[in-house]
Design an enzyme around this catalytic site. Structure first.
Site, PDB file in Angstrom:
ATOM      1  N   GLU A   1      11.550  77.103 -37.332  1.00 32.07           N
ATOM      2  CA  GLU A   1      11.440  75.427 -38.143  1.00 32.07           C
ATOM      3  C   GLU A   1      11.247  75.349 -39.408  1.00 32.07           C
ATOM      4  O   GLU A   1      10.254  75.029 -40.086  1.00 32.07           O
ATOM      5  CB  GLU A   1      11.176  74.451 -37.042  1.00 32.07           C
ATOM      6  CG  GLU A   1      11.376  73.154 -37.277  1.00 32.07           C
ATOM      7  CD  GLU A   1      11.014  72.383 -36.563  1.00 32.07           C
ATOM      8  OE1 GLU A   1      11.344  70.942 -35.646  1.00 32.07           O
ATOM      9  OE2 GLU A   1       9.884  72.557 -36.048  1.00 32.07           O
TER      10      GLU A   1
ATOM     11  N   LYS B   1      -3.774  58.433 -29.953  1.00 29.60           N
ATOM     12  CA  LYS B   1      -5.353  58.338 -31.435  1.00 29.60           C
ATOM     13  C   LYS B   1      -3.189  59.420 -32.002  1.00 29.60           C
ATOM     14  O   LYS B   1      -2.844  60.056 -32.019  1.00 29.60           O
ATOM     15  CB  LYS B   1      -5.280  60.293 -31.196  1.00 29.60           C
ATOM     16  CG  LYS B   1      -5.909  60.677 -32.327  1.00 29.60           C
ATOM     17  CD  LYS B   1      -6.201  61.679 -32.425  1.00 29.60           C
ATOM     18  CE  LYS B   1      -6.791  62.698 -33.644  1.00 29.60           C
ATOM     19  NZ  LYS B   1      -5.525  62.802 -34.215  1.00 29.60           N
TER      20      LYS B   1
ATOM     21  N   GLU C   1       6.786  67.868 -26.690  1.00 31.77           N
ATOM     22  CA  GLU C   1       8.111  67.267 -27.364  1.00 31.77           C
ATOM     23  C   GLU C   1       7.737  68.482 -28.423  1.00 31.77           C
ATOM     24  O   GLU C   1       6.618  67.932 -29.778  1.00 31.77           O
ATOM     25  CB  GLU C   1       8.912  66.509 -27.415  1.00 31.77           C
ATOM     26  CG  GLU C   1      10.061  66.517 -28.005  1.00 31.77           C
ATOM     27  CD  GLU C   1      10.451  66.350 -29.320  1.00 31.77           C
ATOM     28  OE1 GLU C   1      10.670  66.619 -29.928  1.00 31.77           O
ATOM     29  OE2 GLU C   1      10.235  65.737 -29.828  1.00 31.77           O
TER      30      GLU C   1
ATOM     31  N   CYS D   1      12.706  67.671 -35.562  1.00 29.97           N
ATOM     32  CA  CYS D   1      13.103  67.827 -34.183  1.00 29.97           C
ATOM     33  C   CYS D   1      14.456  68.899 -34.241  1.00 29.97           C
ATOM     34  O   CYS D   1      14.078  70.158 -33.867  1.00 29.97           O
ATOM     35  CB  CYS D   1      11.788  67.721 -33.492  1.00 29.97           C
ATOM     36  SG  CYS D   1      12.294  65.857 -32.578  1.00 29.97           S
TER      37      CYS D   1
END
Length: 485
Positions: free
Chosen positions: A381, A177, A253, A287
């Site tokens: 972040e 997906k 992750e 990331c």
């Protein structure tokens, strides 16, 4: 080569079909705002069909000759290199990738296919001594069965392929997906690639659908034995919960808030160059990107002056211009989120050294000095082309600052004393850290993953091979056993 078509459809059991709902999805170009595709969303029935197809293909694929699986992966690697410009073009118009980032991403996708091509003959079992007289034990390594993947939008091609290639290599079948923001580069163009490479029907399937319609259903589907996800920590927690409730493996992750430490004996020019690349590759939407720059007070002013000057010179704008370094963020919501973080940090005393100007979905490279641990640019972040810098006085303070968040994905540390650097690096609570380099590193054979809220599991090499397989103990009694009753 003829360009791929039908990229706005589902790929289920070897057929290209439309989603079966009336809910329309739009695939938007983040730079121009124009619609690339409109398509109907997949339904839960489509999800069922895809998983059933994958399950039906499991048995034969798991016992396919390992050299056949190897050759199919090598064929896909050859094709992706031949179609490199087509893949780069799609990454630019769908994900806002600059040309440099596109080249890097296609090469990484190629490399993981090559690495995974060795996996079919690396699935080693073992023999073991038995504690029962007259018996012996065998441990067989086997594929899990059906693996599901929820792929991200930022590095959609590679971050999808780093699960897909190993999963298929060891004999699993798959349902993917992709993110709605990168449905082609994270899903359907990969299906086209594998179809062209010759993978059997049902081994690989893609469902494109709205998360509110199929998201949780997809994650918890009973046929899937493992779910792989790359994305935000908030979403990953939900996926991990659903996976756990359904007793399936997960590889998550998640977010990163990566520290870049510059010690007093560092090569400042090299550190500046590393921090620029580590922060601004793909507009910081990575990331592993450098999120907080911590500089020893004795070289703080020199580093700041050189870093700001370099950032100010980075070309920004249209990602299809090969000179562009800073392209668009994925959408306007990202712009508003980052501006809010910057504004709040300024209210708390941060100073804008350069940037903080917006044109459409493009944010100019932005550097803020005077960062403190209470500011959003330190705590959260950023996931964009903005970064905060601050000074420290001692090695101990630098490590305390580096560890002062809930994340632990990657990091970097600069020093001329390698052994000092290695000693300090091992005290940083992170899954990965790179001495005299930058935080944005991913090598297909090395363990990739985080600590704390940055995720679970490891990608890369033997580490992902372990994640994508299970073991079965088979014991054999060669003589009658005497039982106590």
């Amino acid at each position: 080569m003829t360009p791929y078509t039908e990229l706005n459809r589902q790929f289920i059991n070897g057929k290209w079909i439309d989603g079966s709902t009336t809910a329309e999805m739009q695939n938007l170009n983040p730079f121009t705002g124009k619609v690339i595709h409109e398509l109907p969303s997949a339904s839960t029935a489509d999800v069922d069909t895809a998983f059933v197809a994958a399950k039906q293909a499991c048995g034969s694929w798991a016992v396919t000759n390992p050299l056949v699986r190897r050759d199919l992966l090598l064929n896909a690697a050859r094709i992706i290199s031949e179609r490199q410009e087509e893949f780069i073009d799609w990454l630019a118009k769908e994900a806002g990738s600059t040309y440099i980032k596109g080249v890097i991403e296609v090469q990484q996708a190629h490399d993981i296919l090559i690495e995974a091509a060795s996996f079919p003959t690396r699935m080693h079992g073992r023999t073991m001594a038995s504690t029962i007289d007259g018996k012996e034990s065998y441990v067989y390594r086997k594929p899990l069965g059906v693996v599901s993947l929820i792929s991200p939008w930022n590095f959609p091609l590679y971050l999808s392929m780093r699960t897909i290639a190993p999963a298929l290599a060891v004999g699993n079948t798959m349902v993917v997906k992709p993110s709605a923001e990168s449905l082609v580069t994270g899903g359907t163009i990969i299906a086209k690639l594998l179809e062209e490479a010759g993978f059997p029907t049902g081994v690989f399937n893609v469902v494109v659908g709205k998360s509110d319609l199929i998201g949780d259903y997809f994650t918890g589907h009973p046929i899937s034995k493992m779910v792989s996800f790359t994305g935000s920590t908030s979403v990953g927690r939900g996926i991990g919960r659903i996976a756990g409730e359904n007793a399936k493996k997960s590889a998550l992750e998640l977010g990163g808030n990566n520290a870049f430490i510059v010690l007093d004996d560092a090569d400042v020019d090299q550190a500046v160059a590393g921090a620029i690349f580590g922060r601004f590759l793909h507009q910081g939407q990575v990331c592993m990107a450098t999120n907080r720059i911590l500089i020893h007070q004795s070289i703080y002013e020199e580093f700041k002056t050189k870093f700001v000057a370099h950032a100010r010179q980075l070309p920004y704008g249209d990602p299809t211009d090969k000179q562009t370094i800073i392209g668009p963020l994925i959408d306007n919501k990202a712009i508003l989120r980052i501006q809010s973080m910057i504004d709040e940090s300024i209210k708390q005393g941060a100073v804008v050294e350069t940037g903080n100007l917006v044109q459409g979905n493009v944010l100019q490279p932005t550097v803020l000095s005077g960062m403190t641990i209470d500011m959003p640019i330190f705590k959260d972040e950023i996931f964009g082309p903005a970064v905060g810098i601050m000074s420290f006085a001692t090695d101990e303070e630098a490590i305390a600052l580096a560890n002062a968040t809930d994340y632990g994905l990657s990091g970097a540390l600069h020093t001329r004393d390698v052994y000092r650097g290695m000693k300090l690096a091992r005290t940083v609570e992170t899954g990965m850290i790179h001495i005299n380099d930058q935080s944005d590193n991913d090598e297909v054979h090395a363990p990739f993953g985080g600590e704390k809220l940055s995720g679970t599991g490891r990608f890369g090499g033997d580490f992902i091979l372990e994640e994508m397989t299970t073991v079965q103990w088979v014991s054999v009694a060669h003589e009658p056993r005497q039982y106590p009753f």
